[in-house]
Design a protein around this motif. Structure first.
Motif, short mmCIF file in Angstrom:
data_model
loop_
_atom_site.label_atom_id
_atom_site.label_comp_id
_atom_site.label_asym_id
_atom_site.label_seq_id
_atom_site.Cartn_x
_atom_site.Cartn_y
_atom_site.Cartn_z
N MET A 1 38.73 18.01 -33.28
CA MET A 1 38.02 17.42 -31.96
C MET A 1 38.82 16.26 -31.43
N ASP A 2 38.81 16.20 -29.89
CA ASP A 2 39.43 15.14 -29.51
C ASP A 2 38.44 13.92 -29.36
N ALA A 3 38.90 12.63 -28.90
CA ALA A 3 38.13 11.87 -28.83
C ALA A 3 37.11 11.70 -27.53
N MET A 4 37.47 12.32 -26.65
CA MET A 4 36.65 12.56 -25.54
C MET A 4 35.30 13.43 -25.99
N ALA A 5 35.55 14.65 -26.48
CA ALA A 5 34.41 15.34 -26.86
C ALA A 5 33.64 14.64 -27.97
N ALA A 6 34.09 13.93 -28.81
CA ALA A 6 33.32 13.32 -29.91
C ALA A 6 32.39 12.23 -29.45
N THR A 7 32.72 11.61 -28.31
CA THR A 7 32.05 10.42 -27.85
C THR A 7 31.00 10.69 -26.47
N HIS A 8 31.33 11.83 -26.14
CA HIS A 8 30.77 12.13 -24.88
C HIS A 8 29.20 12.40 -25.11
N SER A 9 28.07 11.69 -24.60
CA SER A 9 26.77 11.92 -24.76
C SER A 9 26.22 12.57 -23.50
N PRO A 10 25.20 13.40 -23.82
CA PRO A 10 24.52 14.09 -22.61
C PRO A 10 23.99 13.50 -21.79
N LEU A 11 23.98 13.71 -20.38
CA LEU A 11 23.60 13.02 -19.32
C LEU A 11 21.86 13.19 -19.32
N HIS A 12 21.26 11.98 -19.58
CA HIS A 12 19.81 11.94 -19.30
C HIS A 12 19.02 11.20 -18.36
N PRO A 13 19.09 11.51 -17.11
CA PRO A 13 18.61 10.49 -16.16
C PRO A 13 16.94 10.45 -16.42
N PRO A 14 16.45 9.35 -15.98
CA PRO A 14 14.95 9.23 -16.53
C PRO A 14 14.17 9.92 -15.23
#
Ligand SMILES: *Cc1c(COP(=O)(O)O)cnc(C)c1O
Length: 394
Positions: A1-14
């Motif tokens: 896993m690269d660092a990008m994939a590991a840290t990216h969180s899903p987008l959850h606009p309110p």
């Protein structure tokens, strides 16, 4: 896993109930249109979509103008296109100035090196026909600019007398219809506006990103004979006309935004313009009845009100920032405050486009009541009950 994939969180606009001066609520169908596959900016399919957009825009603008298109950019791009194409260093521009957006037009004209003269009114008032005519006939400008729906104050400025006087002295009229288009009748041809522009995200119920614009034949002629060099390549209307009519590359227009605008305009056509304007006017009236029952005051006098944008005075001793924060935190409702001379003095409440519903009026009145009570304001009587009586004709 690269660092990008590991840290990216899903987008959850309110989820927000958008009841400010824009953007207004977006219908699911418009979001679905945005998710369709992108085609190229020169794809024949996109030109079909653009033709549909042009036809629908003509009907919402109330115009048969051939030069009717949607610019890439927000309402400000429409304003800037109107100014850079029609105002040169030698142009005298007469601005009917009674709010933030008229002043923005004046600022853009000054940046073109133009001379600007103003007729001013306090923020929250409009221009009587006689005063506007006298000003234009006296100044004899080359361009007259006015804001049809002044979102900073909630004033609806009728344009017919302004346009008649302007044409009498050979001037072109720029009319800012950013908040009025799709919310109230605009009637560009009948009114006589030469250059009218708007945005996608207020009365039309689309996402932000496009600026509908329409130009009268008389103004097109001026464009073709203009003597100043248009300082903007991106907003040069003659180049944009070649793109819209001749499929000639100018910039990579967003197919996604065109799809979304086409869908939003389709929703307007299905509802019917008259039905839409009636709905928006009625929900505005219900809101005013409810707000006044609670003991609130409207900033603009009856007869001058812009139905989609309700400027409500902030009562003495109430903090408008705290009021807005309460509405956002406890009800998820966005409304905005005032600018300039109205900072801290009004709330700007948008009941526009798809957001203009009886349910939303009730949610707003309930939310306002709770937010006001939390600040110790003595709410006179229930706003929702008053609005209900209005809806039920009691
Ligand atoms: C919102 C608005 C604008 C600017 O439009 P943007 O989409 O924010 O760039 C200009 N004029 C009026 C009257 C507006 O309400």
């Amino acid at each position: 896993m690269d660092a990008m994939a590991a840290t990216h969180s899903p987008l959850h606009p309110p989820f927000r109930l958008l009841m400010g001066p824009g953007p207004s609520p977006v219908e699911p169908r418009v979001y679905e249109a945005l998710a369709q596959p992108v085609v190229g900016h020169l794809d024949p399919y996109l030109f079909e979509v653009m033709r549909d957009i042009r036809d629908s825009l003509c009907s919402v603008f109330g115009s048969t103008n051939e030069m009717t298109l949607a610019l890439s950019g927000t309402g400000t791009a429409g304003m800037e296109a109107a100014v850079v194409n029609f105002v040169g260093p030698d142009t005298k521009v007469a601005v009917l100035s009674n709010g933030y957006f008229c002043e923005r037009i004046a600022e853009m004209a000054l940046r073109q090196g133009a001379g600007v003269v103003r007729l001013e009114r306090p923020w929250g008032e409009g221009f009587e026909d006689g005063a506007a005519e006298e000003f234009i006939l006296r100044e004899r400008p080359g361009v007259v600019a006015f804001v049809h729906g002044e979102t900073s104050t909630g004033v609806l400025q009728p344009g017919a007398a302004i346009c008649t006087a302007a044409h009498e002295v050979g001037a072109l009229v720029i009319g800012d219809c950013v908040t009025s288009l799709g919310n109230v009748p605009v009637q560009v041809d009948a009114t006589g506006i030469d250059i009218a522009y708007s945005c996608s995200q207020k009365g039309l119920g689309c996402v932000p990103g496009l600026a509908p614009l329409t130009v009268s034949p008389r103004a097109v002629e001026a464009l073709e004979n203009r003597s100043h060099r248009v300082p903007s390549f991106y907003l040069d209307l003659l180049l944009l006309r070649d793109y819209w009519n001749g499929a000639k590359y100018h910039h990579t227009a967003s197919a996604s935004l065109y799809y979304a605008l086409r869908e939003a305009l389709g929703i307007i056509e299905e509802e019917g313009l008259e039905a839409r304007f009636d709905r928006i006017a009625r929900n505005h009236e219900a809101f005013v009845v409810g707000a006044e029952a609670m003991g609130l005051e409207m900033h603009v006098a009856p007869g001058w009100r812009l139905p989609p944008l309700n400027a409500v005075r902030v009562p003495e001793g109430v903090d408008d920032g705290a009021l807005r924060k309460h509405l956002l935190d406890s009800a998820g409702i966005e409304v905005l405050g005032g600018f300039g001379p109205l900072a801290g003095r009004v709330l700007r409440i948008g009941i526009m486009g798809a957001g203009s519903t009886r349910d939303n009026v009730s949610l707003l009145l309930e939310g306002l009541e709770a937010a006001l009570a939390a600040q110790g304001f003595p709410v006179k009587s229930a706003g929702v009950a008053a609005a209900t009586s209005f809806y039920e004709g009691r």
